[in-house]
Design a protein around this motif. Structure first.
Motif: not given
Length: 185
Positions: A107-113
């Motif tokens: 889920l945290l990987k969905k944040v751009p960058g």
């Protein structure tokens, strides 16, 4: 240090607002979530004022919990205000607490960058994150020991349980002491 502003919204964009405070207009960067909640002309924003060599920037939050989340994130090595704002724009504080509790890297990987390594590091460094600030901060030695023991294949809950009993202060000693205690379990 500016910690709050009350004023009229002159201009609103998805990631910033221009706030007129008694004739002085401030540019305040906000999360997408915060921007979408601004509906009135007169608002009060909690401010995180960041001063660097070459700039001064204001980051605004309607929700004090979002400000606490932002300020906790920017303390993590490698996470600057832009990445912290991207996280605040992607997740509301209560959802983010659950992501940290569940150590949900995907889920945290969905944040751009944010890639898988950054996501893992952020979750490890946040440890037991809560919005009320009651959770003690882990020392860098403890954080490094957790990463070292995880790389050896031990489970996070087992590592944390053992490290609570350890008395060493530096990373190598913590890892040695933890390994001895894990063998006894």
């Amino acid at each position: 240090m500016i910690v709050g502003l009350i004023g009229k919204v002159e201009k609103k964009e998805p990631t910033s607002v221009h706030l007129n405070v008694n004739g002085v207009i401030y540019e305040v960067f906000v999360s997408v979530n915060c921007s979408s909640e601004i509906e009135k002309q007169d608002i009060k924003l909690h401010i995180s004022h960041i001063i660097r060599e070459d700039s001064e920037t204001l980051y605004g939050f309607l929700d004090i919990n979002e400000k606490m989340m932002f300020e906790r994130l920017i303390k993590i090595n490698g996470v600057g205000p832009k990445v912290a704002m991207a996280i605040c724009s992607t997740f509301k504080p209560d959802i983010f607490v659950k992501i940290v509790e569940e150590k949900n890297v995907s889920l945290l990987k969905k944040v751009p960058g944010i890639g898988p390594k950054s996501a893992s590091r952020i979750l490890i460094e946040l440890g037991e994150f809560s919005l009320d600030g009651s959770t003690p901060q882990l020392t860098s030695a403890h954080q490094e020991a957790i990463m070292a023991l995880e790389s050896l294949g031990f489970k996070k809950d087992q590592i944390q349980k053992v490290l609570q009993e350890c008395t060493a202060c530096d990373t190598p000693s913590l890892v040695k002491e933890a390994l001895k205690k894990i063998q006894k379990i």
